[in-house]
Design an enzyme around this catalytic site. Sequence first.
Site, PDB file in Angstrom:
ATOM      1  N   GLY A  43      -5.636  -0.056   8.823  1.00 24.84           N
ATOM      2  CA  GLY A  43      -4.645  -0.585   9.750  1.00 24.84           C
ATOM      3  C   GLY A  43      -4.785  -2.077   9.980  1.00 24.84           C
ATOM      4  N   ARG A  44      -5.751  -2.687   9.308  1.00 27.20           N
ATOM      5  CA  ARG A  44      -5.893  -4.145   9.343  1.00 27.20           C
ATOM      6  C   ARG A  44      -5.831  -4.699  10.772  1.00 27.20           C
ATOM      7  NH1 ARG A  44      -5.746  -7.051   4.764  1.00 27.20           N
ATOM      8  NH2 ARG A  44      -4.676  -5.588   3.421  1.00 27.20           N
ATOM      9  N   GLY A  47       0.833  -1.215   0.000  1.00 29.12           N
ATOM     10  CA  GLY A  47       0.000   0.000   0.000  1.00 29.12           C
ATOM     11  C   GLY A  47       0.861   1.257   0.000  1.00 29.12           C
ATOM     12  N   LEU A  50      -8.028   7.996   1.163  1.00 30.17           N
ATOM     13  CA  LEU A  50      -7.644   9.394   1.414  1.00 30.17           C
ATOM     14  C   LEU A  50      -6.604   9.512   2.523  1.00 30.17           C
ATOM     15  CD1 LEU A  50     -11.200  10.978   1.253  1.00 30.17           C
ATOM     16  CD2 LEU A  50      -9.398  11.141  -0.472  1.00 30.17           C
ATOM     17  N   ASP A  72       0.423   1.431   8.260  1.00 29.82           N
ATOM     18  CA  ASP A  72      -0.034   0.577   9.364  1.00 29.82           C
ATOM     19  C   ASP A  72       0.894   0.633  10.578  1.00 29.82           C
ATOM     20  OD1 ASP A  72      -1.991  -0.121   7.610  1.00 29.82           O
ATOM     21  OD2 ASP A  72      -1.252  -2.142   7.216  1.00 29.82           O
ATOM     22  N   GLU A  93     -10.690  -0.694  10.718  1.00 25.22           N
ATOM     23  CA  GLU A  93     -11.306  -1.559   9.698  1.00 25.22           C
ATOM     24  C   GLU A  93     -11.217  -3.030  10.115  1.00 25.22           C
ATOM     25  OE1 GLU A  93      -8.941  -1.160   6.088  1.00 25.22           O
ATOM     26  OE2 GLU A  93      -7.160  -1.964   7.062  1.00 25.22           O
ATOM     27  N   THR A 151       5.016   1.900   5.748  1.00 28.39           N
ATOM     28  CA  THR A 151       3.633   1.428   5.837  1.00 28.39           C
ATOM     29  C   THR A 151       2.842   2.367   6.745  1.00 28.39           C
ATOM     30  OG1 THR A 151       2.095  -0.244   6.677  1.00 28.39           O
ATOM     31  CG2 THR A 151       4.294  -0.359   7.581  1.00 28.39           C
TER      32      THR A 151
HETATM   33  O1  F6P Z   1      -1.113  -2.170   4.250  1.00 30.44           O
HETATM   34  C1  F6P Z   1      -1.501  -0.858   4.069  1.00 30.44           C
HETATM   35  C2  F6P Z   1      -2.978  -0.746   3.871  1.00 30.44           C
HETATM   36  O2  F6P Z   1      -3.274   0.608   3.612  1.00 30.44           O
HETATM   37  C3  F6P Z   1      -3.819  -1.298   5.030  1.00 30.44           C
HETATM   38  O3  F6P Z   1      -3.992  -0.420   6.086  1.00 30.44           O
HETATM   39  C4  F6P Z   1      -5.099  -1.618   4.353  1.00 30.44           C
HETATM   40  O4  F6P Z   1      -5.813  -2.624   5.008  1.00 30.44           O
HETATM   41  C5  F6P Z   1      -4.642  -2.081   3.027  1.00 30.44           C
HETATM   42  O5  F6P Z   1      -3.399  -1.482   2.765  1.00 30.44           O
HETATM   43  C6  F6P Z   1      -5.589  -1.744   1.920  1.00 30.44           C
HETATM   44  O6  F6P Z   1      -5.034  -2.175   0.745  1.00 30.44           O
HETATM   45  P1  F6P Z   1      -5.714  -1.962  -0.681  1.00 30.44           P
HETATM   46  O7  F6P Z   1      -5.765  -0.485  -0.939  1.00 30.44           O
HETATM   47  O8  F6P Z   1      -4.815  -2.705  -1.608  1.00 30.44           O
HETATM   48  O9  F6P Z   1      -7.072  -2.550  -0.548  1.00 30.44           O
END
Ligand code: F6P
Length: 416
Positions: free
Chosen positions: A190-191, A12, A301, A143, A246, A141
């Site tokens: 932030g998964r 990302g 964003l 995250d 999320e 990252t």
């Molecule tokens: O790993 C960075 C990140 O922005 C996470 O926070 C998020 O869950 C993920 O990437 C989203 O990825 P994509 O935009 O590929 O769906």
Amino acid sequence: MKRNVMVGQSGGPTAAINASLAGIYITAKECGAKTVYGMLNGIQGLLEGRYIDLSEHVKDDLDAELLKRTPASFLGSCRYKLPAAEGNEEVYEKVFATLKELDIEVFIYIGGNDSMDTINKLSKYGQSVGSEIRFIGCPKTVDNDLALTDHTPGYGSAAKYIAISMKELIRDSFTIDFKQGMCTIVEIMGRDAGWLTGAAALSKDEDCDGPDLIYLPEVPFDIESFREKVKVLLAKKVSVVVAVSEGIHTADGTYVCELGNSVDFVDAFGHKQLSGTASYLAGYIANEFGCKTRAIEFSTLQRAGSHIASLTDTNEGYAAGRAAILAADEGKTGLMVVFERLSKHPYVCGTGLRDVDKIANDERVVPREWINEDGDYVTDEFLSYAKPLIRGELVPIMVNGLPKHLNVPDGLRERK
Ligand code: F6P
């Protein structure tokens, strides 16, 4: 450094990832590199023979400044999992043949935990075949979940975007006193790590109450307790604002977003796309209490917001790129640049190097003691940690009222 450098971006994007690219490019040139190549769409693009000569895009100091301020990954990105070398030698032979053909001396990959897996595998394979190419990981990252580093470039800018947006929307939310009240749920990326969601608390100040509740993925989410807390708050406040990750999930591991309209997209690393948590919870609260609700997803964003990037973060992104090249120039390989907080007050941070093997595929979450006992807010310790990372602004170069960015390289817009 006498020969060439290959650099790629993966995973990302962040608002600081191109500052690292600028640090790599400028430092490599200072160290004597002839050509700095950029792989398009990371290792996946390199396997398809897609790369550019960065000097054709960064021609002068102004271009370098624009690059630092350009959102997303300038070179494009990928979420490609390099297979294990054993049984897949042809993949590695292809990568190393391309690197040999381009006379590459140093290979830098800017990315998160999954990207460090790529650096780890390539450096190990390189050593097994006697290659002299140095492989160094440059952290990034939003995250903030990489192991063995105080924090990662990209986090500070996304945290700043979140804190500013929270302040603005909290102010907006209490302008009208609705009959049954108003509840706003804000979903933050932030998964499995709550660093970004916790940054919502940075909005709290004498001119802003901050969010009322903050739910991180580190603590199982209990929908009944959430309901009761919102009920009590709605009885006394014009507006209730809740920040949720999320990735919040119930005790049995079910993501809250899966309780609603589940999104099934899964990437090469097996990560599910998580979205819909705010909309599910806003619907739930509206049903329970008949109040006005709003679901807000900061979504892309929060990581693309380079117009309000943190100066501390972008400077550190640049420093990480610079440190990666200097390490490779000293002959080091199989390492990732890390940040070490040398002093808390005043905030002083330096770079170091750690074995990428110990970082790849690991995840650093928010310590439980930095989350309150109820699991619905972060502690002062969390705030002291995050505050210095959002300081300062990298001011955009404005043209016709809009921030100017470096043009997208050819070969990134068209489908392959
Ligand atoms: O790993 C960075 C990140 O922005 C996470 O926070 C998020 O869950 C993920 O990437 C989203 O990825 P994509 O935009 O590929 O769906």
